[in-house]
Every structure is written in C-alpha cells, then in structure tokens.
Design a protein around this motif. Structure first.
Motif, PDB file in Angstrom:
ATOM      1  N   UNK A 403       0.810  -1.230   0.000  1.00 11.16           N
ATOM      2  CA  UNK A 403       0.000   0.000   0.000  1.00 11.16           C
ATOM      3  C   UNK A 403       0.838   1.271   0.000  1.00 11.16           C
ATOM      4  N   UNK A 404       2.085   1.180   0.424  1.00 11.43           N
ATOM      5  CA  UNK A 404       2.924   2.372   0.471  1.00 11.43           C
ATOM      6  C   UNK A 404       3.147   2.976  -0.912  1.00 11.43           C
ATOM      7  N   UNK A 405       3.117   2.149  -1.958  1.00 15.91           N
ATOM      8  CA  UNK A 405       3.290   2.666  -3.321  1.00 15.91           C
ATOM      9  C   UNK A 405       2.179   3.650  -3.660  1.00 15.91           C
ATOM     10  N   UNK A 406       0.947   3.316  -3.263  1.00 15.06           N
ATOM     11  CA  UNK A 406      -0.177   4.200  -3.555  1.00 15.06           C
ATOM     12  C   UNK A 406      -0.093   5.468  -2.707  1.00 15.06           C
ATOM     13  N   UNK A 407       0.284   5.334  -1.444  1.00 10.60           N
ATOM     14  CA  UNK A 407       0.400   6.516  -0.585  1.00 10.60           C
ATOM     15  C   UNK A 407       1.435   7.491  -1.139  1.00 10.60           C
ATOM     16  N   UNK A 408       2.537   6.955  -1.578  1.00 11.30           N
ATOM     17  CA  UNK A 408       3.600   7.809  -2.119  1.00 11.30           C
ATOM     18  C   UNK A 408       3.143   8.516  -3.386  1.00 11.30           C
ATOM     19  N   UNK A 409       2.435   7.804  -4.246  1.00 11.42           N
ATOM     20  CA  UNK A 409       1.968   8.409  -5.493  1.00 11.42           C
ATOM     21  C   UNK A 409       0.979   9.536  -5.224  1.00 11.42           C
ATOM     22  N   UNK A 410       0.084   9.333  -4.262  1.00 12.13           N
ATOM     23  CA  UNK A 410      -0.956  10.325  -3.978  1.00 12.13           C
ATOM     24  C   UNK A 410      -0.453  11.452  -3.086  1.00 12.13           C
ATOM     25  N   UNK A 411       0.672  11.258  -2.414  1.00 18.90           N
ATOM     26  CA  UNK A 411       1.210  12.297  -1.558  1.00 18.90           C
ATOM     27  C   UNK A 411       0.378  12.549  -0.322  1.00 18.90           C
ATOM     28  N   UNK A 412      -0.271  11.525   0.223  1.00 20.05           N
ATOM     29  CA  UNK A 412      -1.116  11.677   1.406  1.00 20.05           C
ATOM     30  C   UNK A 412      -0.290  11.461   2.669  1.00 20.05           C
ATOM     31  N   UNK A 414       0.111  10.229   6.668  1.00 20.09           N
ATOM     32  CA  UNK A 414      -0.264   8.934   7.241  1.00 20.09           C
ATOM     33  C   UNK A 414      -1.724   8.890   7.674  1.00 20.09           C
ATOM     34  N   UNK A 415      -2.176   9.955   8.370  1.00 19.12           N
ATOM     35  CA  UNK A 415      -3.551   9.946   8.890  1.00 19.12           C
ATOM     36  C   UNK A 415      -4.569   9.869   7.764  1.00 19.12           C
ATOM     37  N   UNK A 416      -4.406  10.705   6.748  1.00 17.84           N
ATOM     38  CA  UNK A 416      -5.370  10.699   5.641  1.00 17.84           C
ATOM     39  C   UNK A 416      -5.324   9.386   4.874  1.00 17.84           C
ATOM     40  N   UNK A 417      -4.128   8.811   4.676  1.00 13.74           N
ATOM     41  CA  UNK A 417      -4.043   7.550   3.934  1.00 13.74           C
ATOM     42  C   UNK A 417      -4.675   6.412   4.730  1.00 13.74           C
ATOM     43  N   UNK A 560       5.457  19.434  -7.060  1.00 19.82           N
ATOM     44  CA  UNK A 560       5.179  18.008  -6.863  1.00 19.82           C
ATOM     45  C   UNK A 560       3.943  17.528  -7.631  1.00 19.82           C
ATOM     46  N   UNK A 561       3.252  18.456  -8.271  1.00 19.51           N
ATOM     47  CA  UNK A 561       2.008  18.068  -8.956  1.00 19.51           C
ATOM     48  C   UNK A 561       2.298  17.254 -10.208  1.00 19.51           C
ATOM     49  N   UNK A 562       1.376  16.312 -10.476  1.00 18.48           N
ATOM     50  CA  UNK A 562       1.438  15.509 -11.694  1.00 18.48           C
ATOM     51  C   UNK A 562       0.127  15.667 -12.440  1.00 18.48           C
ATOM     52  N   UNK A 563       0.164  15.501 -13.731  1.00 15.05           N
ATOM     53  CA  UNK A 563      -1.077  15.521 -14.498  1.00 15.05           C
ATOM     54  C   UNK A 563      -1.851  14.234 -14.251  1.00 15.05           C
ATOM     55  N   UNK A 564      -3.146  14.278 -14.520  1.00 18.50           N
ATOM     56  CA  UNK A 564      -3.963  13.061 -14.342  1.00 18.50           C
ATOM     57  C   UNK A 564      -3.473  11.948 -15.264  1.00 18.50           C
ATOM     58  N   UNK A 565      -3.019  12.308 -16.454  1.00 20.29           N
ATOM     59  CA  UNK A 565      -2.508  11.295 -17.387  1.00 20.29           C
ATOM     60  C   UNK A 565      -1.291  10.588 -16.793  1.00 20.29           C
ATOM     61  N   UNK A 566      -0.383  11.375 -16.174  1.00 17.83           N
ATOM     62  CA  UNK A 566       0.802  10.775 -15.552  1.00 17.83           C
ATOM     63  C   UNK A 566       0.404   9.882 -14.378  1.00 17.83           C
ATOM     64  N   UNK A 567      -0.552  10.375 -13.574  1.00 16.72           N
ATOM     65  CA  UNK A 567      -1.008   9.581 -12.436  1.00 16.72           C
ATOM     66  C   UNK A 567      -1.643   8.274 -12.892  1.00 16.72           C
ATOM     67  N   UNK A 568      -2.459   8.339 -13.940  1.00 17.71           N
ATOM     68  CA  UNK A 568      -3.182   7.142 -14.392  1.00 17.71           C
ATOM     69  C   UNK A 568      -2.228   6.087 -14.950  1.00 17.71           C
ATOM     70  N   UNK A 569      -1.169   6.511 -15.595  1.00 17.78           N
ATOM     71  CA  UNK A 569      -0.187   5.543 -16.086  1.00 17.78           C
ATOM     72  C   UNK A 569       0.425   4.779 -14.920  1.00 17.78           C
ATOM     73  N   UNK A 570       0.775   5.512 -13.876  1.00 14.58           N
ATOM     74  CA  UNK A 570       1.369   4.868 -12.704  1.00 14.58           C
ATOM     75  C   UNK A 570       0.340   4.022 -11.959  1.00 14.58           C
ATOM     76  N   UNK A 571      -0.916   4.509 -11.897  1.00 15.60           N
ATOM     77  CA  UNK A 571      -1.973   3.761 -11.210  1.00 15.60           C
ATOM     78  C   UNK A 571      -2.248   2.433 -11.897  1.00 15.60           C
ATOM     79  N   UNK A 572      -2.161   2.416 -13.219  1.00 12.35           N
ATOM     80  CA  UNK A 572      -2.367   1.156 -13.943  1.00 12.35           C
ATOM     81  C   UNK A 572      -1.358   0.093 -13.502  1.00 12.35           C
ATOM     82  N   UNK A 573      -0.182   0.536 -13.086  1.00 15.28           N
ATOM     83  CA  UNK A 573       0.833  -0.397 -12.608  1.00 15.28           C
ATOM     84  C   UNK A 573       0.587  -0.810 -11.155  1.00 15.28           C
ATOM     85  N   UNK A 574       0.136   0.150 -10.343  1.00 10.99           N
ATOM     86  CA  UNK A 574       0.039  -0.071  -8.901  1.00 10.99           C
ATOM     87  C   UNK A 574      -1.254  -0.762  -8.482  1.00 10.99           C
ATOM     88  N   UNK A 575      -2.387  -0.380  -9.099  1.00 12.42           N
ATOM     89  CA  UNK A 575      -3.694  -0.773  -8.569  1.00 12.42           C
ATOM     90  C   UNK A 575      -3.967  -2.279  -8.562  1.00 12.42           C
TER      91      UNK A 575
END
Length: 744
Positions: A403-412, A414-417, A560-575
């Motif tokens: 789960x840490x991969x998703x937390x790192x990608x979203x930048x949340x 600890x409490x919010x994640x 630190x911001x990423x575009x949604x397209x960049x996020x979705x590419x990484x999410x396809x790998x992580x999810x």
C-alpha cells in the motif's frame, strides 16, 4: 337446518350423487366419497346413510357424468365483486347457492374437455375462484354453514328441480377467459371506475388472448364498470377490441397454428434461463453470456426483450411483434413471481455462506471469491449479480501488493491515507453498515481525483461522480444503480438528505407510490457507502458527522504536482497489486471478525469492528485505524460545534447571566438569542419551535463540549428549558468557547 334424510333421495332419484356432510364442517361424513362420483350408492347403503346421518348436512359430488355427454361442475366465487362479471360470462344460471359470502354457480362442461378442478388466483385486490369438478364436492342448502350457523340458501331453483339441460355450458375457451378475467391486475381498476383507460385497454387484450368473443367482452365490461359510471370506457370499448385484434392478440386462433408468443416462450425456455424474484417482488431473468458471465436482468428490461427477439429471429428468421414480446414478458414475470425462488440481485458485492463474492464485471465475467483462508478468481458462483447502466469492470487483482506505493503516489500523509484505506475496506464488507467519507480541501488539493480513484477501486462506473441529489427519492434511485455513491463539490447538505444518507449507511428503505397506481407502493431498499467532497463545512449535521470519516487535504505544491494522465499511467501499474492487498485484508477480517471486541467509542461501532478486524493484514501499526477514525470524528464535531451560530449565540446568552445559567421557556430563550445574533442571521432558528427541534438534534454534540441542555415539561407559559455549562462533563476541550463578536 341439517336434514340429509329428507333431501338426499331427491338427488339420487335423478342420478346425482348426494353425500352426508359431517356436522359443523364442510367435509363428507363418509370415507371414499369420491368413489360415488359417477355411481350413486345402492339401496342398502342409501338406507344405512339415511338412518345414520339423519341430522347431517348434504353435499353434492361434482364431476358426475350426465346423460348428454357433459359433466356436472360448479364455479365457486368467493369475492362478491366477481359475482356479476362471472355470471355475465356464464350466461343464464338457473341454479346457484350462497353461504357466508360470494356464490356458487352450477354448470356443465363437455366431458371430452377434461377440465380439472382448479383454484383460479385473483389479481390485485381480487379474490380467488374455485372451479370444482372431478374429485370435489360442495355443500348444499339447507345445510348449516359451520361459520355463520345459518343455512345455505338457493339462488334461483334447487339443482334437483331444474332441468340439467338448462345449466350453462363452460367449455375450454370460456374457462381460459374466466382465468384471464379473474387473474388480471387490471380487473380491479376497471371495477373502481377510476383511471380505467389503460387498465381497460390491457384487460381487453388479455381477454382476447384468452379467446374471448366481442359480445363476451361487452357483457363482461357492463358487469365490471360500477353503476352510474360516467366515463368513456364503455363507448371506447369496441375500438379497444378492434385495435387489439388488429395488433394480433388473437393471432392464429382457431387455425391450429401456434401463436408467435407461444413459440417465443418455448424458445426462451429452451435456453435454460433461470427466473427468480427478490424480497421486494422485483422479477429477474439470469442470462449466461460466455463473454460477460452470468448476469441477471429485470424480466421487463430492454436486455431481456432483445434476448427474446434475438433468439426468436435465429429460429424463425422473422421479427417478433411487440405485442407477442409483451405476452412473453407477462408470462415470464408470472412464472418468476409464483413458480421461481426468492433470491437477491446484488450489485458488485454479495455475501453467501460466510464468503464474499465480488463481480469483476463485463469483458471478464469472473468473480472474486473471498473466504477466511484467502481469495481466488473463479467463473462460478451461486449468487446473482446485476449490472446497472454504466457498470465498468473492476481492476483484476494481483498478489503481493504494497500500500505504500499508492500513498507515495498520492502524496497523502499517514492519517489521511489510513482513513482512505479504512474506508475502502469498509466498502468491501457486503453487508455493511458503512461509514461516509467526507473529503475537504482547498482548490488544487486533489480531492475530486482521490474520490474518483476510490470509486475506481471499489465500484468503477462511467458515472464516476455525481451531484448531490435534492430529494430522498433521487438518492434512492442513484443507490439502485451504484454500489458506491460519489458526490462531487457538495454544497450545504439539507436535513432531508442528511437523514437519508444516515439511513442508507445503516440500511433503510424509501417508499413511494408506484407509477400509474393509486394505492400500490414501490419500495427501494439499499445499504450503500458514500463519498462527498467540497470546500468548507459542506456537511455539518451532527448525526451525519458521527457516521463519517473526514480527510482534510492540503493543496499540492506546484513542483510536486502531476497531471492526471501521468497519475493514471502509474496507477495502472500499482492498482492490481493494491487490489490484492485489499482482498488479503478482507479475508483476514472474515477470519477474525468474531474475535475482535466491538469498539465502544464510536457511533458506527459495527463498521469500525470490521475495519479493526482487517487491520493486522495491513501491517499498519496496531490501533492506527481506530485512532485515526476517533481523531477524525472528534475534530469534525469540534469544528461543527465551535462554528455553529446557534451555539455561539447561546454561549453569549449564558455569559450575560451572573451564574452562567438560563432557566425559562423556549420562547424566552429564543428572544435572548435574537438579541445577541439578530433574527435574520443564517443558522439561527426562526421560531421557538424550531429552536426546540434544533437543540434536540444538537444535544448529544452539545454535551461533548459541556453545554448542558435539559428540556422540561410543557407549562402554560410554554415548554421549559434549562441551559448551563459544565466543564467537568465536557469530552472535548474547546478554547475559546465563543467566536469573535463580529461574526454577528
């Protein structure tokens, strides 16, 4: 009076099988009475019966063969409303009898028709009719009715006094018409004389399908419509009949060919389609698609219509008329209602025999099966899933997720994640109850994206987020088509929607009038998780906050911001691996749920218990979930109370009293509050009655800050109330207890 001895010989003399009836019942007093159906007892047995059953009632065996090729039958009408319509269909009935209610008409049927005894079930608000033939008997006058203690009476002449050749003839065609008349849901509507057009058109079609002749339809409607009816249905009746025949409702009758609807129904049944109905009476057909798996659809849905049309065309090479499809659907709905089992049609998640089943969805058709010892992908399941419009496939899980991969990608943080993971795990408990997730944050904090991401993980749909509905009815409709509801950019949540969301989180029903009916109810019952996001305190009702977890998001630094397209590419790998992690946690929750103590510190204790049971599999620090949830709710309630205009005004009122206490009526308290805040200030109740209601709702939250409201008895002056501050009872320490005066 009961007088079998004097009455029976009259019937035996004309070869009708009279029977002694046991006193105080409707049952024959002799065994093997059916053996006398076509043979009257010999003289010796007659004499024995006459002596033995002198004061018994008299009954008549039915199904007896008459000399002219007919059998003796009876039509037992139990509903007084049906007496005239049934008599209109039968024609002249010289002999009938009455007991407690309704009437029993004597008739005869062709022996070669072989009409069997049958209970004809009445439609909506209509009683049943019993068709009595072979193997049945009926009690005759002057026997005593066992419930009323009054004698049965003849209507017309006793059957032994009429010529049997004068009895009305009921053939197979008329029998089908009788079944259609009694069983139609439209019959009662026509009888009422209100909104008869649609019901009348439908009833005419049903009667014609059953084989009714035009003249029969006319006399039936004359009997159905109430006396003094002033509408146009009777005038329009001939047009309805002509239209129904033009549309082919009597297609191929009498020419020996099977109707198109009959053929279509047979083709449908050959597909092995399962039917069932749910607890609310909704009827479903389970279609097995090699590509999309086993999915259930409402019987009258467009998918089932197209399925029938497609299968018929493949066999016959011609399209099926809309009227024929309608006939097939009516039959299928009847079969699903009366002949099929009661089952549930689930959306996305289901529980059965201690396991959880999750529908991955279209283009895959597989199911995730989760048990106490883990999870697996399978193509077989014993539960039924439906896929509403917009339903998308779930992410196919893989094992070994971190789960840490998703937390790192979203930048949340600890409490919010932790709160996000807790909410997701709560969503995967198919039986609930569910917490709501409130996502707050300024513009650029990514709250909408995170809400869409949770939707993608739990219940992907073409409609990833919606506007918050304005009515409970609209909310119920949305819940029917989504497993997880996501409301974007929510404004202020009114009391009605707030209460409806609270009800839906724990399971509740919405009841409304069924369309085009006066007295039928439509029930929508759902238990669903919900996400809302917005800016500021968009949800501030105490009951809602106590059922919610709240994440507070900060704007992401530009670098630190990423575009949604960049996020979705990484999410396809992580999810995919994150889904495997979630299912590992859900399996652990199933395994340990009965070993975990129910948390006592939260309103949604059962939801928290499920989350706590899953926690060890997350490898988060023990107690993290509960601590984060408690802190989230405590902060939300604190913000709610300290910013409430009514609370601020009440604290100011108390400051003005020497002992920081108010005692008086709600009217007096309301006047003082208005002096402090102004009557037009938003959030201040407009009347003393509204003030009473508001304080009743707020009271549990007020106690947490030590503001004690004690509502007293109603007096001549009005209902009494006492308000004071007790710091020792405060669960939450709030400093300061008032906001700056410029708020007012």
């Amino acid at each position: 009076m009961n007088d079998f001895t004097s009455e029976a010989p009259q019937y035996w003399s004309i070869n009708l099988s009279a029977l002694p009836i046991k006193q105080g019942t409707k049952r024959p007093a002799v065994k093997s009475w059916q053996s006398y159906e076509n043979t009257i007892p010999d003289e010796q047995i007659q004499q024995e019966w006459l002596l033995k059953y002198e004061n018994h009632g008299i009954g008549l065996n039915l199904g007896t063969k008459l000399d002219d090729g007919f059998t003796l039958v009876a039509v037992d009408v139990d509903d007084d409303k049906l007496v005239e319509p049934v008599q209109a269909l039968l024609g002249n009935c010289p002999s009938a009898k009455q007991g407690k209610k309704g009437i029993t008409f004597f008739a005869k049927a062709h022996s070669d028709c072989k009409l069997k005894s049958k209970t004809i079930k009445g439609g909506t608000d209509i009683g049943n009719i019993d068709f009595l033939s072979s193997g049945r008997q009926t009690v005759l006058p002057p026997s005593i009715h066992p419930e009323t203690n009054e004698p049965y009476v003849w209507v017309g002449s006793p059957i032994c006094d009429v010529g049997l050749e004068t009895l009305p003839i009921l053939d197979a065609r008329e029998f089908k018409v009788l079944i259609a008349l009694v069983g139609s849901e439209n019959t009662a509507v026509v009888m009422s004389g209100n909104s008869t057009h649609e019901a009348g058109v439908a009833l005419v079609a049903q009667l014609i399908v059953a084989g009714a002749q035009d003249a029969e339809i006319e006399v039936i409607f004359d009997a159905l419509l109430p006396k003094g009816y002033s509408g146009n249905s009777r005038k329009e009746l001939s047009g309805w009949t002509k239209s129904a025949r033009t549309k082919g409702f009597d297609e191929a009758k009498g020419n020996g060919k099977a109707k198109a609807s009959t053929i279509a129904l047979k083709i449908f049944e050959e597909q092995g389609v399962e039917l069932f109905h749910d607890l609310l009476g909704e009827c479903y057909a389970v279609l097995n698609d090699p590509k999309n798996g086993k999915v259930c659809h409402r019987v009258k849905s467009s998918v089932v219509r197209q399925f029938i049309q497609h299968k018929y065309y493949k066999v016959k090479g011609a399209p099926l008329a809309a009227a024929a499809i309608a006939e097939v659907l009516e039959v299928l709905e009847a079969k699903a209602t009366f002949d099929a089992p009661t089952q549930e049609a689930h959306v996305r998640f289901a529980s059965y025999n201690g396991k959880i089943f999750i529908d991955i969805g279209p283009q895959d058709g597989r199911i995730v099966e989760i048990g106490k010892n883990g999870w697996k992908l399978t193509e077989k399941t014993t539960v039924n899933f439906r896929r509403p419009e917009g339903y998308l496939p779930l992410i196919v899980p893989k094992r070994g997720g971190d789960p840490n991969d998703l937390q790192e990608l979203l930048g949340l943080d600890d409490t919010n994640f932790i709160l996000v993971v807790a909410f997701i795990l709560n969503c995967f408990n198919p039986d609930g109850p569910y917490m709501l997730l409130l996502a707050q944050g300024e513009q650029g904090s990514g709250k909408s994206f995170i809400c869409e991401l949770i939707k993608r993980i739990v219940d992907p749909s073409e409609v990833a987020k919606m506007r918050l509905p304005k009515t409970e009815h609209d909310l119920a409709i949305q819940a029917k088509t989504h497993r997880l509801l996501v409301f974007d950019n929510a404004g202020s949540v009114n009391w009605e929607i707030s209460d409806a969301l609270c009800t839906m989180a724990t399971g509740g029903a919405f009841v409304t009038r069924k369309y085009y009916t006066d007295d039928e109810a439509r029930v929508m019952k759902h238990k669903r998780p919900v996400i809302m996001n917005g800016i500021g305190e968009f949800a501030n009702r105490p009951d809602l906050l106590e059922r919610s977890a709240q994440i507070n998001l900060k704007a992401m630094p530009e670098q630190l911001r990423k575009t949604e397209a960049e996020l979705n590419i990484k999410l396809d790998e992580i999810l995919p691996s994150f889904m495997g992690f979630v299912f590992d946690c859900v399996a652990h929750a199933l395994k340990t749920i009965n070993e975990v103590d129910t948390p006592k510190s939260m309103r949604m204790a059962d939801a928290a218990k499920w989350i706590v049971a899953a926690e060890p599999a997350t490898e988060f620090q023990q107690g993290s979930f509960l601590m984060a949830l408690e802190q989230s709710q405590r902060e939300a309630m604190t913000d709610r109370i300290v910013n409430d205009p009514l609370v601020i005004a009440m604290l100011k009122v108390l400051e003005g009293n020497s002992n920081s206490r108010f005692e008086g009526t709600f009217g007096e308290l309301h006047a003082l509050i208005n002096e402090e805040s102004g009557s037009s200030f938003r959030g201040i109740p407009q009347t003393a009655a509204h003030l009473s209601n508001s304080l009743s709702r707020l009271n549990p939250s007020l106690k947490k800050i030590g503001l004690i409201v004690e509502i007293g008895e109603k007096t001549r002056r009005g209902r009494m109330v006492e308000v004071h501050v007790d710091d020792e009872k405060a669960e939450i320490d709030i400093e300061p207890r008032k906001l700056p005066s410029e708020k007012f």
